[in-house]
Write a protein that holds these residues in place. Structure first.
Motif, short mmCIF file in Angstrom:
data_model
loop_
_atom_site.label_atom_id
_atom_site.label_comp_id
_atom_site.label_asym_id
_atom_site.label_seq_id
_atom_site.Cartn_x
_atom_site.Cartn_y
_atom_site.Cartn_z
N MET A 1 -5.82 10.41 -9.14
CA MET A 1 -5.84 10.67 -7.71
C MET A 1 -6.94 9.87 -7.01
O MET A 1 -6.75 9.37 -5.89
N LYS A 2 -8.09 9.72 -7.66
CA LYS A 2 -9.16 8.91 -7.09
C LYS A 2 -8.70 7.47 -6.92
O LYS A 2 -8.92 6.85 -5.87
N GLU A 3 -8.07 6.93 -7.93
CA GLU A 3 -7.59 5.56 -7.87
C GLU A 3 -6.46 5.42 -6.84
O GLU A 3 -6.45 4.47 -6.03
N MET A 4 -5.52 6.36 -6.85
CA MET A 4 -4.37 6.31 -5.95
C MET A 4 -4.81 6.39 -4.48
O MET A 4 -4.39 5.58 -3.64
N LEU A 5 -5.66 7.35 -4.15
CA LEU A 5 -6.11 7.51 -2.77
C LEU A 5 -7.04 6.38 -2.35
O LEU A 5 -7.03 5.97 -1.18
N GLY A 6 -7.82 5.87 -3.29
CA GLY A 6 -8.69 4.74 -2.97
C GLY A 6 -7.90 3.50 -2.59
O GLY A 6 -8.24 2.80 -1.63
N GLN A 7 -6.84 3.23 -3.34
CA GLN A 7 -6.01 2.07 -3.03
C GLN A 7 -5.27 2.26 -1.71
O GLN A 7 -5.11 1.30 -0.94
N LEU A 8 -4.83 3.49 -1.43
CA LEU A 8 -4.18 3.75 -0.15
C LEU A 8 -5.16 3.53 1.00
O LEU A 8 -4.81 2.90 2.02
N ALA A 9 -6.38 4.04 0.86
CA ALA A 9 -7.38 3.87 1.91
C ALA A 9 -7.70 2.40 2.12
O ALA A 9 -7.82 1.94 3.27
N ASP A 10 -7.84 1.66 1.03
CA ASP A 10 -8.12 0.22 1.16
C ASP A 10 -7.00 -0.48 1.92
O ASP A 10 -7.25 -1.36 2.77
N GLY A 11 -5.76 -0.12 1.62
CA GLY A 11 -4.63 -0.74 2.30
C GLY A 11 -4.59 -0.41 3.78
O GLY A 11 -4.30 -1.28 4.62
N GLN A 12 -4.90 0.84 4.13
CA GLN A 12 -4.92 1.22 5.54
C GLN A 12 -6.05 0.53 6.30
O GLN A 12 -5.88 0.09 7.44
N ILE A 13 -7.22 0.43 5.65
CA ILE A 13 -8.35 -0.26 6.29
C ILE A 13 -8.01 -1.73 6.54
O ILE A 13 -8.27 -2.27 7.62
N SER B 1 0.81 -1.22 0.00
CA SER B 1 0.00 0.00 0.00
C SER B 1 0.84 1.27 0.00
O SER B 1 0.70 2.11 -0.89
N THR B 2 1.74 1.42 0.97
CA THR B 2 2.49 2.67 1.11
C THR B 2 3.46 2.88 -0.06
O THR B 2 3.50 3.96 -0.66
N ASP B 3 4.24 1.84 -0.38
CA ASP B 3 5.21 1.98 -1.47
C ASP B 3 4.54 2.27 -2.82
O ASP B 3 4.98 3.17 -3.55
N PRO B 4 3.49 1.53 -3.21
CA PRO B 4 2.81 1.89 -4.46
C PRO B 4 2.25 3.31 -4.44
O PRO B 4 2.23 3.99 -5.47
N TYR B 5 1.79 3.75 -3.28
CA TYR B 5 1.28 5.12 -3.18
C TYR B 5 2.39 6.14 -3.43
O TYR B 5 2.19 7.12 -4.17
N LEU B 6 3.58 5.90 -2.86
CA LEU B 6 4.69 6.81 -3.07
C LEU B 6 5.15 6.80 -4.53
O LEU B 6 5.48 7.85 -5.10
N VAL B 7 5.16 5.63 -5.15
CA VAL B 7 5.52 5.54 -6.56
C VAL B 7 4.52 6.33 -7.40
O VAL B 7 4.89 7.06 -8.33
N ALA B 8 3.23 6.17 -7.09
CA ALA B 8 2.20 6.90 -7.84
C ALA B 8 2.34 8.40 -7.64
O ALA B 8 2.13 9.19 -8.59
N LEU B 9 2.70 8.83 -6.42
CA LEU B 9 2.93 10.26 -6.18
C LEU B 9 4.07 10.79 -7.03
O LEU B 9 3.95 11.85 -7.67
N HIS B 10 5.19 10.06 -7.05
CA HIS B 10 6.34 10.49 -7.87
C HIS B 10 5.96 10.57 -9.35
O HIS B 10 6.33 11.51 -10.05
N SER B 11 5.21 9.57 -9.81
CA SER B 11 4.82 9.54 -11.21
C SER B 11 3.88 10.68 -11.55
O SER B 11 4.00 11.31 -12.61
N LEU B 12 2.93 10.97 -10.66
CA LEU B 12 2.00 12.07 -10.91
C LEU B 12 2.73 13.41 -10.90
O LEU B 12 2.38 14.32 -11.68
#
Length: 476
Positions: A440-452, A309-320
């Motif tokens: 951003m919707k997809e990126m934040l949704g996946q992060l939220a799912d991982g945290q939940i 969850s966290t690492d893919p989120y950071l990769v998506a942030l860098h890419s965006l």
């Protein structure tokens, strides 16, 4: 010119057997709209799609193994209903340099479009040979998949002939050479602007009459990138505290890092300490062993959340953030188009003023008085060099008349180009906003799912150990 040996060794057919699994391509977001019915009332700058294009990148395969020319190829697939494609589904194998060729030429052919960036190739892995590791190839596959998804969301780029050839052609090398030899559209003829001194064009770094619309866009991009950078900094700090230093090319590795202060290592060490304590306290050995196991499970949950969850989120942030830089480059190019027009207009005004000055001198109506200090010094210089006779002035006027005519045509062309580029940039900003929202919707949704998922699993582990701890009797 491209080297033949760079592309000739690519395997164009898909291997018949492999054990690689890939996720289903994501098809959410406005870029996959199949008709333009929903965009008819959106105004001239509202994006309009002619169909959908679903892409995927999978099956990384090491070609020419055990040779110095070894490389990795990927299977790229597309499903579409776009009329520019000859088939609703197609696939081919491409290597990283093919993606580079595609992006470079799309950037050249569509200068007003925000062409998504590619991952950086200049990494240590290319020197050490680790670029053939499973983690590196998987990370590269995901980045290339994101690149094609962004192209497929773009209503103009998804219909480009080069994009179609990238997915369909079994003779990609030939297509590349043809594209370089016969690029789409006529080659721009050398204009007066190309001959103007760089010193003249670079004299001003900002446009003289900025458009408020594009100033607001630039300000919006600045704030967006600042927000992404701050978010990245916060999550990187949290990631380091939880599981050590972040390396985007080590995602997928379950190795426990021991950077010194990361929580996963601390919980692991605490579990070992509690287990050792259990051997010393014979009356509560079993509860302490259960508590130790819970600590180990919680450490594993944190590590798993970081990887998935966290690492893919950071990769998506860098890419965006890189994608936003490409958007900024288009805005900067639009400013350059306006600057070209303004500089040519100023140049035309200066030449016209010089021509009027000479005409006034020849007619005897006026000298350099009233035309400024520069005109006075030119008169003095002409007198010193012997170019103050009427015949010389007439010849100069003829040359200036010719220059003025040429400049007027160049100014008209530059004005039309600037206006057209501004209109395209407005449409492009709307397209980028659609793509940004979808990502951003997809990126934040996946992060939220991982945290939940992480908190649910953590609660289950701790709830199981509480009754066991409560059964421990302490005699006072």
């Amino acid at each position: 010119m491209l080297d033949e040996d760079v592309f000739d060794s690519v395997t164009w057919e898909t291997p018949t057997a492999n054990g690689y699994e890939v996720e289903t391509p994501r098809v959410s977001g406005p870029g996959y709209r199949q008709s333009t019915a929903g965009a008819e009332g959106g105004g001239p700058n509202e994006p309009k799609w002619e169909g959908y294009l679903k892409t995927s990148v999978r099956d990384p395969l090491k070609e020419l193994p055990d040779t110095k020319d070894a490389y990795v190829s990927y299977l790229v697939t597309a499903e579409t209903n776009l009329p520019t494609f000859s088939s609703p589904s197609c696939s081919s194998r491409r290597r990283f340099q093919d993606f580079v060729f595609l992006r470079d030429n799309l950037t050249r052919d569509f200068p007003a479009c925000v062409v998504p960036p590619l991952p950086d190739k200049h990494r240590l892995e290319y020197l050490t040979g680790d670029r053939f590791s499973a983690e590196f190839m998987e990370r590269r596959r995901q980045e290339l998949s994101r690149f094609l998804e962004r192209l497929s969301r773009h209503p103009t780029l998804q219909r480009a002939i080069l994009v179609r050839s990238f997915f369909e052609s079994k003779e990609w090398t030939v297509k590349m050479h043809q594209h370089l030899s016969h690029p789409p559209g006529p080659e721009p003829a050398p204009s007066l602007l190309d001959n103007v001194s760089d010193a003249l064009l670079n004299a001003f770094t900002r446009v003289r009459k900025p458009d408020e619309r594009f100033l607001d866009m630039r300000d919006s991009v600045d704030k967006f990138e600042e927000g992404l950078a701050n978010t990245d900094r916060v999550w990187n700090r949290a990631r380091t505290r939880t599981n050590g230093t972040f390396d985007p090319y080590q995602i997928g590795s379950e190795v426990l890092t021991r950077g010194g202060s990361d929580l996963t290592a601390d919980y692991h060490d605490l579990a070992v300490a509690v287990q050792g304590l259990g051997f010393l306290e014979s009356g509560i050995t079993d509860p302490l062993n259960h508590f130790s196991n819970t600590l180990l499970e919680f450490s594993a949950i944190l590590r798993h959340t970081t990887v998935t969850s966290t690492d893919p989120y950071l990769v998506a942030l860098h890419s965006l953030l890189s994608y936003s830089h490409a958007n900024r480059a288009v805005l900067k190019l639009r400013d350059q188009k306006q600057l070209d027009f303004e500089e040519l207009s100023a140049y035309l005004s200066a030449v016209t003023a010089e021509r009027d000055r000479l005409a006034a001198v020849i007619s005897g109506r006026a000298g350099s008085s009233g035309l400024g200090l520069a005109a006075y010094f030119r008169d003095r210089m002409d007198s010193i060099t012997g170019r103050d006779d009427d015949r010389t002035r007439v010849e100069r006027m003829k040359r200036l008349d010719s220059k003025i005519k040429e400049l007027e045509e160049a100014v008209t062309t530059a004005h039309e180009t600037s206006d057209a580029f501004s209109d395209e940039t407005l449409r492009e900003q709307a397209i980028f906003q659609h793509a940004k929202k979808a990502e951003m919707k997809e990126m934040l949704g996946q992060l939220a799912d991982g945290q939940i998922e992480m908190y649910k699993a953590s609660m289950e582990e701790w709830e199981r150990i509480i009754p066991i701890i409560q059964r421990i009797r302490v005699d006072v």
